[in-house]
Structures are given as C-alpha cells and as structure tokens.
Scaffold this motif. Structure first.
Motif, PDB file in Angstrom:
ATOM      1  N   UNK A  69       0.826  -1.210   0.000  1.00  0.00           N
ATOM      2  CA  UNK A  69       0.000   0.000   0.000  1.00  0.00           C
ATOM      3  C   UNK A  69       0.860   1.259   0.000  1.00  0.00           C
ATOM      4  N   UNK A  70       1.955   1.229   0.765  1.00  0.00           N
ATOM      5  CA  UNK A  70       2.853   2.390   0.791  1.00  0.00           C
ATOM      6  C   UNK A  70       3.471   2.610  -0.592  1.00  0.00           C
ATOM      7  N   UNK A 108       3.632   5.773  -5.631  1.00  0.00           N
ATOM      8  CA  UNK A 108       3.542   5.784  -7.090  1.00  0.00           C
ATOM      9  C   UNK A 108       2.424   6.702  -7.562  1.00  0.00           C
ATOM     10  N   UNK A 109       1.275   6.640  -6.910  1.00  0.00           N
ATOM     11  CA  UNK A 109       0.152   7.478  -7.319  1.00  0.00           C
ATOM     12  C   UNK A 109       0.428   8.950  -7.056  1.00  0.00           C
ATOM     13  N   UNK A 158       2.036  14.260  -9.522  1.00  0.00           N
ATOM     14  CA  UNK A 158       2.911  15.415  -9.370  1.00  0.00           C
ATOM     15  C   UNK A 158       3.157  15.845  -7.943  1.00  0.00           C
ATOM     16  N   UNK A 159       2.916  14.956  -6.973  1.00  0.00           N
ATOM     17  CA  UNK A 159       3.133  15.271  -5.562  1.00  0.00           C
ATOM     18  C   UNK A 159       4.339  14.512  -5.032  1.00  0.00           C
ATOM     19  N   UNK A 160       5.066  15.140  -4.140  1.00  0.00           N
ATOM     20  CA  UNK A 160       6.155  14.484  -3.428  1.00  0.00           C
ATOM     21  C   UNK A 160       5.543  13.685  -2.280  1.00  0.00           C
ATOM     22  N   UNK A 194      -3.664   2.186  -0.492  1.00  0.00           N
ATOM     23  CA  UNK A 194      -2.687   3.129  -1.004  1.00  0.00           C
ATOM     24  C   UNK A 194      -3.314   4.187  -1.889  1.00  0.00           C
ATOM     25  N   UNK A 195      -4.288   3.789  -2.715  1.00  0.00           N
ATOM     26  CA  UNK A 195      -4.937   4.736  -3.622  1.00  0.00           C
ATOM     27  C   UNK A 195      -5.713   5.798  -2.850  1.00  0.00           C
TER      28      UNK A 195
END
Length: 364
Positions: A65-66, A71-72, A77-79, A104-105
């Motif tokens: 999940x992490x 990845x998502x 475009x997020x860190x 995770x999503x």
C-alpha cells in the motif's frame, strides 16, 4: 520516558503503585492503593498493540500500500515526503494515511488534499516552527484555556499520550462571544499542528506509531452543548482539520455521559465515520472502568472529582499567552509580577498542582 510495558501473559500482571486503579469504594482523591497482583492485565491493555504499530511490522504489513501510495502521488505530481517534516519522521505520515483510508490509492488522494491544504493555510511554516520546539503562542490563550479547559496528563498503558478535555465545563457561548470564528479556527490549527508534531516525534523516537488517547469529561454537559452557533463552528473546524490530520487518535473515552442518546449523536456527527469505532461511552461511575485503559496515577483530581482545580484551569506547558495581564507569560515559569491565579504557569514536567503525575510533552 521509556515505553510503559512489553509484558508477557506467561506470568501474572503486576501493577506498580503508580499504575493501579482506584479500588471499589475508595473515596480518597489522589491516593493510589498498594501494589496489586492481578491474574489478568487491564482490559484496555492489548499486549499486541505496540507490536501491530511497530514500524518494522507496519513496513511489512503495509509495504504494498505504501508503494502504491508513493507511485500514485508521483504520477499526480506530488512528493510523497511530508512538507516541512524532519527526515527522522520517515514514512510515519504514510502509515497514518493508509491506516486511516484503507488503501494506497485512497491514502494518496487524501494526502494530496492534505498537501494542498497545508500550502493554502501556512501549514508548512507552522510545521517547521513546531519541529524546533517552539511554544504555542496565542493572544488571550489563558482565557481560551479557561473557556475550553483541558489537561495533558501522561501516558496510557501502551505509551500513548493522554489528553483530557472537560467538555462539560466548556462555555461555548462565551467562547464564540470572546473570540471570532477565525480566531477559533486559527487556534485549533496551531494546537492541532503542535500536537501532531509531538506525536510524530514520539513515534519516530519509539519506532512505534503513537496516537493520542482522548478523555472527554461530559460532567455538566446539558444545554450548553446545544449552542447552535458553537456546534456549527465546531463542525466546520473539525471537518477542515480532518483533511490534514489523520489517525492522531487511538481511542476516545467519554466519561460522566448524561442523556447518552442525544450526546452520542452529537459526538458521531462531529467526527469522521472512520473514527467512530474508537468511541467508548462511560457513565458517572467510571473510575474503575477508565482505569482499564489509563493508569490511576495519570488521572488528575479535576477528572476524579468533577470539580476544576482551586486555581482554575490555566496554561499548559509550552503555552504562551501573548496578551496576558501585565506582561507575557510562558507556562512552566511563574513571574511574580503576574497576579492571575488562573494562569499561574505551573510546569507540566513531573508533577503539578493540577494533579498530573507524569509528563510526556517535553520528551526528547
């Protein structure tokens, strides 16, 4: 403060004098009974809790999940790193979002909203400030604490911080008359961020996810809890803050609960549905039951007796009232020039006049 226990069921559970519960019928305030040998640990003690929330276990359990969350976030475009957070915190925030939202999503989507909110509301600068150990500064903070009294009192059996809010002694109508909606919103942003920084730091130190235990004392809470303007404002503030602050609470213990049906409805309406399973409602005869979760020695006299301290509820350690009578006061240091007994700046570390027995706030 070291973690309270890592005990095994293989031997009887020994409760030290500083951790025993009030015996049935014991009416003395502040005096714990002698050491007791119990066949079983308190019901609130889960010997597997700290194992389940150890970082090593969470890495193994939530690894997929992490990875999906990172990845998502990258694709959007997020860190994945937490804005303004020290490197030592690592993935702690990711654990909270995956646990809070179940995947995770969903965690990635929620964390993206959190990042946007922090950037829009100066959250990053607050985080960078409080990670340096800065105090909570707020104009008329002593008055805020008087109208919405609370105490930070120690650690539960698992090593999680305990915070008591005296909602029955809260004065919502006076609060919204004394402070504007924006002042109340800003105060809650500051206080929540500082608590979050403390929890993250505690978690990183213990390598175990720490969340607060909230005790909500409802003694005297009748029509004062039904002030429509105050409830509407509280719902708005809570709804906003739950966007950015996730999985900060281990359990919520309501005590001295009157008219439980309507009160529970209000409580559920103020919290996100994902947190409702953490609620426990206790009546007026609650001490023995509460001690199944919280060590006796952590309970302040105001909670045991249902009466505020003689000097009133004042500043907590790390509180700074920037508009006190006469001059600035920092809790933990008393200045003789200040003559307000309700804000005497008593220190929280160790023991203080409020009845607290153990401090966690200043823990390194």
């Amino acid at each position: 403060v070291a973690p309270l226990f890592l005990l095994s069921f293989a031997r009887p559970f020994v409760v030290a004098p500083a951790q025993t519960c009030m015996s049935q019928g014991n009416s003395s305030v502040g005096a714990a009974p002698a050491e007791v040998l119990l066949d079983h640990p308190p019901r609130g003690f889960d010997p597997k809790r700290n194992e389940r929330f150890a970082f090593s276990y969470l890495d193994e359990r939530l690894g997929d999940e992490i990875a999906e969350m990172k990845a998502q976030l990258a694709a959007a475009g997020y860190d994945w790193r937490e804005p303004g957070a020290p490197e030592a915190w690592g993935d702690t925030h990711l654990y909270r979002f995956v646990l809070g939202f179940g995947s995770g999503a969903a965690g990635a989507e929620a964390f993206a909203r959190c990042v946007d909110w922090l950037q829009d509301n100066e959250g990053v600068s607050r985080r960078e400030l409080y990670t340096t150990g800065a105090p909570l500064e707020f104009p008329r903070l002593r008055l805020m604490r008087k109208l919405a009294p609370m105490q930070r009192i120690g650690l539960d059996y698992h090593g999680c911080p305990i915070i008591v809010h005296y909602l029955g002694m809260m004065k919502p109508r006076q609060l919204i008359d004394a402070f504007s909606a924006e002042e109340i919103r800003r105060f809650n942003m500051l206080a929540t961020e500082r608590t979050y920084v403390q929890l993250q730091t505690l978690s990183a130190t213990d390598r175990t996810l720490r969340r607060s235990v909230l005790i909500l004392d409802m003694g005297g809470a009748f029509l004062n809890m039904l002030a429509p303007r105050a409830l509407a404002l509280l719902r708005a503030v809570v709804g906003e803050l739950t966007t950015a602050y996730v999985e900060m609470v281990d359990k919520v213990l309501f005590v001295r609960v009157p008219m439980a049906s309507w009160l529970q409805s209000i409580a559920y309406s103020l919290a996100p549905a994902r947190s409702h399973h953490k609620f426990t409602f206790l009546g007026h005869d609650f001490i023995d039951e509460l001690c199944q979760y919280v060590p006796w020695a952590q309970l302040p006299e105001a909670l045991i007796t249902g009466h505020p301290p003689e000097e009133g509820f004042g500043l907590q350690e790390g509180d700074v009232d920037t508009e006190p009578p006469g001059q600035l006061e920092v809790a933990g240091r008393r200045d003789e020039a200040i003559v307000d007994a309700s804000g005497d700046g008593r220190s929280f570390t160790g023991s203080d006049s409020s009845g607290s027995r153990r401090g966690w706030w200043s823990r390194a």
